[in-house]
Design a protein around this motif. Sequence first.
Motif, PDB file in Angstrom:
ATOM      1  N   GLU A 241       0.811  -1.218   0.000  1.00  0.00           N
ATOM      2  CA  GLU A 241       0.000   0.000   0.000  1.00  0.00           C
ATOM      3  C   GLU A 241       0.849   1.277   0.000  1.00  0.00           C
ATOM      4  O   GLU A 241       0.350   2.356   0.329  1.00  0.00           O
ATOM      5  CB  GLU A 241      -0.951  -0.017   1.198  1.00  0.00           C
TER       6      GLU A 241
ATOM      7  N   HIS B  11      -1.347   3.634   9.054  1.00  0.00           N
ATOM      8  CA  HIS B  11      -2.488   2.873   8.534  1.00  0.00           C
ATOM      9  C   HIS B  11      -2.748   1.680   9.443  1.00  0.00           C
ATOM     10  O   HIS B  11      -1.861   0.857   9.651  1.00  0.00           O
ATOM     11  CB  HIS B  11      -2.180   2.416   7.104  1.00  0.00           C
TER      12      HIS B  11
ATOM     13  N   HIS C 112      -5.584  -1.524  10.835  1.00  0.00           N
ATOM     14  CA  HIS C 112      -6.640  -2.463  10.428  1.00  0.00           C
ATOM     15  C   HIS C 112      -7.415  -2.897  11.668  1.00  0.00           C
ATOM     16  O   HIS C 112      -7.646  -4.086  11.876  1.00  0.00           O
ATOM     17  CB  HIS C 112      -6.031  -3.727   9.823  1.00  0.00           C
TER      18      HIS C 112
ATOM     19  N   HIS D  52     -11.740  -2.425   5.557  1.00  0.00           N
ATOM     20  CA  HIS D  52     -10.289  -2.525   5.491  1.00  0.00           C
ATOM     21  C   HIS D  52      -9.636  -1.802   6.675  1.00  0.00           C
ATOM     22  O   HIS D  52      -9.091  -2.459   7.561  1.00  0.00           O
ATOM     23  CB  HIS D  52      -9.875  -1.965   4.125  1.00  0.00           C
TER      24      HIS D  52
END
Length: 213
Positions: free
Chosen positions: A84, A103, A105, A179
């Motif tokens: 990503e 980021h 999850h 996600h």
Amino acid sequence: MSAPAVAPTPTAISLADAAREIVEVGRFLSVRNFVPATSGNFSRRLDANHAAVTRSGVDKGELVDADILALDLHAPPPPGSSAETHLHLHLYRDRPHVAAVLHTHSMVSALLSQLRQGEGELLLRGYELLKALGDTRTHETTVSLRIFPNDQDIPRLAARVSEELARRPEAVAYLIAGHGLYAWGRSMAEARRHTVALEHLLTYELETMKVRR
Ligand SMILES: [Zn+2]
């Protein structure tokens, strides 16, 4: 959550210093269950044209310096970097004040973004914790968190996110449906604060949905 009129450009740091910040934030977020298995990825700006990003396929709570790769913001990501990485690169290119991108999850970010993706955004209103986001100074505000559909074509997803966020200069985060969460800041500390605050704000929303059933 308005951006300052002139956002200062972050000071350049070495790869070693960036790696230390990333390893530390990885442990911090991992113990809170925000990056299960080998999910999530983190990055830190090095200077105007370079950033450091996590390698793919490693547990983000057990990072070592060798798991942090330096890359050029204007070149294709190097082999072994996170799948990503494009979602990090465009934020540094589009927003010169961004110093770090995180980021996660987490369960709440995956679940709530999945449940509410039809709305295209999540509106957060009235919470004291909104003051942890950007330059927000009061709870009497509404913060819109955009929800993008998930896409395995990451360069295509990055182009879409970049285009839509250009109309939201005040944004400090967004969701990808089913996600997770992307959040950033003018320092690693600010990116971490945004991530933790949003994880709590998303939990408020999910709990509210449960009691209103
Ligand atoms: Zn992800």
